[in-house]
Design a protein around this motif. Sequence first.
Motif, mmCIF file in Angstrom:
data_model
loop_
_atom_site.group_PDB
_atom_site.id
_atom_site.type_symbol
_atom_site.label_atom_id
_atom_site.label_comp_id
_atom_site.label_asym_id
_atom_site.label_seq_id
_atom_site.Cartn_x
_atom_site.Cartn_y
_atom_site.Cartn_z
ATOM 1 N N GLY A 326 0.752 -1.242 0.000
ATOM 2 C CA GLY A 326 0.000 0.000 0.000
ATOM 3 C C GLY A 326 0.777 1.283 0.000
ATOM 4 N N GLN A 327 2.081 1.291 0.375
ATOM 5 C CA GLN A 327 2.763 2.570 0.433
ATOM 6 C C GLN A 327 4.267 2.382 0.376
ATOM 7 O OE1 GLN A 327 2.422 4.446 4.420
ATOM 8 N NE2 GLN A 327 1.471 2.538 5.111
ATOM 9 N N LEU A 328 4.924 3.477 -0.016
ATOM 10 C CA LEU A 328 6.376 3.506 0.059
ATOM 11 C C LEU A 328 6.789 3.695 1.508
ATOM 12 C CD1 LEU A 328 7.196 5.814 -2.997
ATOM 13 C CD2 LEU A 328 7.280 3.320 -2.911
ATOM 14 N N VAL A 329 7.829 3.013 1.905
ATOM 15 C CA VAL A 329 8.254 3.047 3.299
ATOM 16 C C VAL A 329 9.751 3.317 3.359
ATOM 17 C CG1 VAL A 329 8.383 1.769 5.485
ATOM 18 C CG2 VAL A 329 6.458 1.384 3.916
ATOM 19 N N SER A 330 10.156 4.174 4.280
ATOM 20 C CA SER A 330 11.575 4.416 4.550
ATOM 21 C C SER A 330 11.957 3.726 5.853
ATOM 22 C CB SER A 330 11.870 5.918 4.632
ATOM 23 O OG SER A 330 11.612 6.556 3.390
ATOM 24 N N PHE A 331 13.125 3.114 5.856
ATOM 25 C CA PHE A 331 13.579 2.345 7.014
ATOM 26 C C PHE A 331 14.790 3.022 7.639
ATOM 27 C CE2 PHE A 331 11.136 -0.606 4.517
ATOM 28 C CZ PHE A 331 10.548 -1.461 5.430
ATOM 29 N N TYR A 332 14.792 3.014 8.969
ATOM 30 C CA TYR A 332 15.884 3.614 9.734
ATOM 31 C C TYR A 332 16.407 2.601 10.747
ATOM 32 C CZ TYR A 332 14.608 8.154 7.765
ATOM 33 O OH TYR A 332 14.364 9.193 6.903
ATOM 34 N N VAL A 333 17.736 2.609 10.911
ATOM 35 C CA VAL A 333 18.394 1.755 11.903
ATOM 36 C C VAL A 333 19.120 2.649 12.889
ATOM 37 C CG1 VAL A 333 20.112 -0.033 12.293
ATOM 38 C CG2 VAL A 333 18.634 -0.146 10.281
ATOM 39 N N GLY A 367 6.512 10.780 7.346
ATOM 40 C CA GLY A 367 7.441 10.749 8.461
ATOM 41 C C GLY A 367 6.911 9.999 9.663
ATOM 42 N N GLU A 368 5.628 9.631 9.611
ATOM 43 C CA GLU A 368 5.034 8.892 10.719
ATOM 44 C C GLU A 368 5.674 7.511 10.848
ATOM 45 O OE1 GLU A 368 0.737 6.833 11.937
ATOM 46 O OE2 GLU A 368 1.007 7.880 10.016
ATOM 47 N N ILE A 369 5.979 7.137 12.089
ATOM 48 C CA ILE A 369 6.528 5.807 12.350
ATOM 49 C C ILE A 369 5.362 4.828 12.376
ATOM 50 C CG2 ILE A 369 7.775 4.342 13.976
ATOM 51 C CD1 ILE A 369 9.254 6.846 14.934
ATOM 52 N N ILE A 370 5.325 3.913 11.399
ATOM 53 C CA ILE A 370 4.210 2.965 11.330
ATOM 54 C C ILE A 370 4.545 1.631 11.987
ATOM 55 C CG2 ILE A 370 3.269 4.033 9.251
ATOM 56 C CD1 ILE A 370 4.507 1.769 7.624
ATOM 57 N N ALA A 371 5.812 1.386 12.253
ATOM 58 C CA ALA A 371 6.219 0.164 12.955
ATOM 59 C C ALA A 371 7.646 0.336 13.438
ATOM 60 C CB ALA A 371 6.122 -1.058 12.050
ATOM 61 N N SER A 372 7.968 -0.301 14.553
ATOM 62 C CA SER A 372 9.337 -0.275 15.064
ATOM 63 C C SER A 372 9.572 -1.525 15.905
ATOM 64 C CB SER A 372 9.602 0.990 15.886
ATOM 65 O OG SER A 372 8.855 0.974 17.093
ATOM 66 N N THR A 373 10.813 -1.894 16.032
ATOM 67 C CA THR A 373 11.194 -3.039 16.854
ATOM 68 C C THR A 373 12.658 -2.898 17.250
ATOM 69 O OG1 THR A 373 11.201 -5.467 16.991
ATOM 70 C CG2 THR A 373 11.908 -4.507 14.918
ATOM 71 N N THR A 374 13.010 -3.492 18.349
ATOM 72 C CA THR A 374 14.391 -3.462 18.834
ATOM 73 C C THR A 374 14.830 -4.884 19.158
ATOM 74 O OG1 THR A 374 14.117 -1.248 19.778
ATOM 75 C CG2 THR A 374 15.971 -2.563 20.591
#
Length: 576
Positions: A326-333, A367-374
């Motif tokens: 459904g959308q383009l997503v940018s990933f950050y580490v 810019g909204e964070i739609i998911a995160s994990t550690t």
Amino acid sequence: MYKKDMYNRLLNWTYVAIMGLSLSSCDKDKVDVSIAAPLMEHELSNSRIVMFNQQYEQVVANGKMVTNIVRPYEGSEYFPDRGMYGGIWQAPVWEIPQELFEEGTIDFYMNKAIDNGDQNSLNFTVEEDNTVHLDHYIIPPLLDGSAEIVTTERSVASSSKPDHFKIRVLNLTRKVSNGNVIEDVSGPVTLAYADGSAVHKATTAIPVDNGGSEYIELPYGTYQFKLLTADGRQISGNNIENDNGDNLVISIDPATSRATTQTGAGSALLTYAPIKTYQPGGVYTLVVCPMQFGGTVQNGFVRIVDNIIPINSAYARVQAVNAHIGQLVSFYVNGEELQSNLAYNNYSAYKIVSTGDVKVEARAASGEIIASTTSHVDAGANVSAWLYTNTEGIAELKMVFNDLSGVAYRGINSDDAYYNKQTYDMPLAFRFLNLSADFEQVSFTMNDGKSLLTDNPFNLQYRGYTYAKDESAVYNLEPGKIPVKFPYVYFHFNSTTPFDLFVFRSNAGTIPGVWANDVPVFASSGFVDNAELYSQVGRTVPTYETGYYTLALIGRTGADVPAAEKAKVWKVKHNK
């Protein structure tokens, strides 16, 4: 120069001494006449000898016998493993001890374990040079019947970036046949990735005997490097480096250099190219020169380690994989961008990260964070951060730890478990994931519902044992549940039979279940990334290519689902 008659006198003196000890013994107190193999540490010089054949196993240095001529395969001071130099699956590199030099020179005399005359002997001199590091390559006798010594400098300095490695190509190819029985792969060579694409202009079209290409720097990781001739044909590797390997590649098809194996399966349609991890700080040479492949002498390549590789205690690798529709997503580490605007059904290159807790975020275009994990990441880890839509319709990240070691476990019980694992350096290895919320449970099979665990004719085997498997890897996979117990299916590289992978809707009471005919089968040809690598040189395209893969069920089902979003089995390759 050390002469053959001195070699024979040494042989005679040694036998006389041992016979004397044997005759002086009695039945009650036997004298141990075996030659000791102390694990002595010697200061090493800057010079090494490199040999890929069993042509010269016995070594005399300045008149001193440094191998075990009387009891082969029992260690000597300078060759503690087997008492001789070289041999099948033995280290091809011998670092010359400093103490063997006399006034800066060593006169070497080398011969076979059993002396059959001067045709099996070699004399040469090594001069000490403390300003550079030198390798002396032994090229076996070829068309003119004489051996060669080729000396080249090597680098031992690590790359300028601590998370990179250095690699070069050394081209020592020779014509090995006057006829057409053995294909001619001599001439310029190019370093390529697994798909055949050139790695760097500095390692492209490297001529013969130019002293080697310059070293290039690449990010550390797992690679299946290939060497190509000027017209794009693949040159075979050799598994002499791997002392705990699959022990399968012992010969090649002389006309094509494609692999043949102990199993008698004939040509595998693949040219042997081992998949190796290149460590941060490592310095490597891929040398191509004449070497033995069973009963055939052909130009082949081997990886040589040029320095003492530091232990990787600082780095791991992470990539982003977008299975979220459904959308383009940018990933950050850890706050740094890994990949911007990653579309559905795409994955990023790897990013090298420091060990410890690693936080991955998926951000929408706003810019909204739609998911995160550690997750905690150890040194050497290979991690894929999968973004998918869970059963509640929410974007979720799963950290999947990939195993690119090639180590398969076998069901052998022993005191020290030495025989309970085997390392394979060119497998087809893949694992399954269910990342589609439209499938409550799925099972994966081969053609006609045959089990990948019990009915698979391509399973890796070694000395009658197959590798350990677990049903959770292929049966009743739930959305977002990551199998971790023996999750990989391993195939031999030597199959020529095509196969398909099927998806079944299943449950605990029904295995494999009902065929999901709304999901296209995944054909073995899907593991071939670049068919032109074979077809452009007149070779049959193989059934599959080896490597490490994840096969994930992604997408949706239903009549109104757009074609680009329909459920399918998607391949992600983890080595390059």
